[in-house]
Design an enzyme around this catalytic site. Structure first.
Site, PDB file in Angstrom:
ATOM      1  N   ASP A   9       0.859  -1.185   0.000  1.00  0.00           N
ATOM      2  CA  ASP A   9       0.000   0.000   0.000  1.00  0.00           C
ATOM      3  C   ASP A   9       0.897   1.237   0.000  1.00  0.00           C
ATOM      4  OD1 ASP A   9      -3.127   0.723   1.398  1.00  0.00           O
ATOM      5  OD2 ASP A   9      -1.591   2.249   1.091  1.00  0.00           O
ATOM      6  N   ASP A 107      -3.879   2.417  -5.048  1.00  0.00           N
ATOM      7  CA  ASP A 107      -2.527   2.371  -4.457  1.00  0.00           C
ATOM      8  C   ASP A 107      -2.247   1.082  -3.689  1.00  0.00           C
ATOM      9  OD1 ASP A 107      -3.887   2.757  -2.026  1.00  0.00           O
ATOM     10  OD2 ASP A 107      -2.270   4.010  -1.239  1.00  0.00           O
ATOM     11  N   GLU A 108      -2.978   0.027  -4.026  1.00  0.00           N
ATOM     12  CA  GLU A 108      -2.922  -1.169  -3.193  1.00  0.00           C
ATOM     13  C   GLU A 108      -2.923  -2.448  -4.057  1.00  0.00           C
ATOM     14  OE1 GLU A 108      -5.957  -2.566   0.187  1.00  0.00           O
ATOM     15  OE2 GLU A 108      -6.327  -0.661  -0.767  1.00  0.00           O
TER      16      GLU A 108
END
Ligand code: TTP
Ligand code: MG
Length: 347
Positions: A9, A107-108
Site C-alpha cells: 500500500d 494504491d494497493e
C-alpha cells in the site's frame, strides 16, 4: 501448501505525489481534497501527508474541519488523472514479482509470492524498485493470506515492512481491536463491544455457533478471521483488452512540439505496460480532444501483431500530425488494442 502473500500500500499516495513534485512543500502539512474556501468549503479530504495527520486530519473528513485543525496546511485539489498514471506505472513495475497479482485500489496490490526463496529480501527489492523509479514510499505486509498481509502492511506505516510467519499469526492478531478485521466497520464494532468483545482474542474465545447466532453468515467469517483463516486467492484483474494513456494539458495548447512530445511520452508509457504484460498489438489509436470537449479518435491497424515501439511511435505521430495546429488541444491519448500473446518460442 502454505501460501506467501504480499500486500503493498503506497504511503499517503495522492499527497506524496504532490510533495515530490513540489519540493517547497517539504516539512509542511499537505491536504489533498476539496477547496477549503477559508473554512467554509464543502466536500472532504481525499488524503493528507503524515505531517497533516499529526493535527488529526484524515481521509473523508469534512474539508472545513481539516481547515479548523490545520489552517496553515497546503491545500490542493485532487488530480485523479495524474495519480492514475503514477499508479499504472507502479503496477506495471511490480506485477512481475508475483505468481499472480491483484490490484485492489489505486494504491494497493496483493502479490502471491509463494515459493519465493526469501520473502523479506524480495519485499525490500520491490520497495527499492518503486522508490528508485518514482521516489515514493510504500508499506508492505507479508503473511500466509490476504487478511493478515493487509493488516501487516498497516502495522508500520509509512515505509514499513512487516513479515508475519504462519506460527506468528495468532500472536499478531490476538491483541488487535476487532475493528482491525476485514469487514468490521463502526456498526459491527459497536455490536461486538456491547457483547463485551473488544479484541480479536475476545472474539476467538467465542464458539462458531454463538457468532453465527449473533451475526448470521458474517459470524462464520468472524470466527475464521479471528483464527487467521482466509482462503481467498489472489486473482488477476479481468482480461486486458487494450492499454492506453492519456493526459489533459494544464492549459489548452496549440504548441505542436509540446503536443507531439506528450504523445510520444504517452506512447512510451503504454508500451512499457504492454511489454510488462507480455502482449503484441495490432491497432494504434490516437485520441485528440479539442477545446470545448470535441473529441476525435483515429486508428491504424497493422496486418500482423507487432511489438515494435518504433512502429507505435511512428503511427501515433502520423495519425496525430494532420490533426493538430488548427484548434487548441485540451487532451491527447494513445492506445494499443487487438492485443495478442507473443508466439511461443520454438522448443
Ligand atoms: P489509502 O491507501 O487509504 O490512503 P493513503 O495512501 O493516502 O495513506 P496511507 O499511507 O495511510 O496508505 O488511499 C489511497 C488513496 O486513495 C489516497 O491517497 C487518496 C484516495 N482516497 C480518497 O480519495 N478518499 C478516501 O476516503 C480514502 C481512504 C482514500
Ligand atoms: Mg495508501
Amino acid at each position: 501448501m502454505t501460501r506467501v502473500i504480499l500486500h503493498l500500500d503506497m504511503d499517503a499516495f495522492f499527497a506524496a505525489i504532490e510533495e515530490r513534485q513540489h519540493p517547497e512543500y517539504q516539512g509542511k502539512p499537505v491536504i489533498v481534497g476539496a477547496d477549503p474556501k477559508g473554512g467554509y468549503g464543502r466536500g472532504v479530504v481525499a488524503t493528507c501527508n503524515y505531517e497533516a495527520r499529526k493535527f488529526g486530519v484524515h481521509s473523508a473528513m469534512p474539508i472545513s474541519r481539516a481547515y479548523e485543525l490545520c489552517p496553515h496546511a497546503v491545500f490542493l485539489p485532487a488530480d485523479g488523472e495524474k495519480y492514475e498514471r503514477v499508479s499504472q506505472r507502479i503496477m506495471a513495475l511490480i506485477r512481475q514479482y508475483g505468481r499472480s497479482f491483484e490490484q485492489v485500489s489505486i494504491d494497493e496490490i496483493y502479490l502471491d509470492i509463494t515459493g519465493a526463496r526469501d520473502p523479506e529480501t524480495l519485499a525490500k527489492a520491490i520497495k527499492k524498485k518503486i522508490c528508485d523509479a518514482e521516489q515514493l514510499t510504500c508499506s508492505v505486509g507479508i503473511a500466509p493470506n490476504k487478511l493478515i498481509a493487509k493488516m501487516a502492511s498497516e502495522e508500520k506505516k509509512p515505509d514499513g515492512l512487516t513479515f508475519v510467519k504462519p506460527e506468528e499469526t495468532q500472536a499478531f492478531l490476538d491483541p488487535k481491536p476487532v475493528r482491525a478485521l476485514h469487514g468490521v466497520g463502526p456498526k459491527t464494532e459497536e455490536r461486538l463491544q456491547r457483547l463485551g468483545l473488544k479484541t480479536i482474542a475476545d472474539l476467538r474465545a467465542q464458539t462458531r455457533e454463538y457468532l453465527i447466532k449473533e451475526f448470521g453468515k458474517f459470524g462464520n467469517d468472524l470466527y475464521e478471521m479471528a483464527r487467521g483463516i482466509d482462503e481467498r486467492p489472489v486473482v488477476e484483474e479481468r482480461e486486458v483488452k487494450s492499454i492506453g494513456r492519456q493526459t489533459t494539458f494544464e492549459e489548452d495548447t496549440l504548441n505542436r512540439g509540446l503536443i507531439l512530445k506528450t504523445l510520444i511520452d504517452l506512447a512510451r508509457e503504454a508500451y512499457q505496460e504492454l511489454i510488462a504484460q507480455k502482449f503484441l498489438f495490432k491497432t494504434v489509436t490516437v485520441t485528440i480532444r479539442y477545446r470545448g470537449f470535441d473529441t476525435h479518435t483515429h486508428s491504424h491497424t497493422f496486418k500482423e501483431p507487432t511489438e515494435s515501439f518504433a512502429k507505435l511511435k511512428a503511427h501515433a505521430l502520423k495519425l496525430a500530425l494532420p490533426r493538430i495546429g488548427g484548434r487548441p488541444v485540451r487532451l491527447v491519448g494513445v492506445r494499443v488494442s487487438n492485443l495478442a500473446p507473443p508466439p511461443l518460442s520454438p522448443p
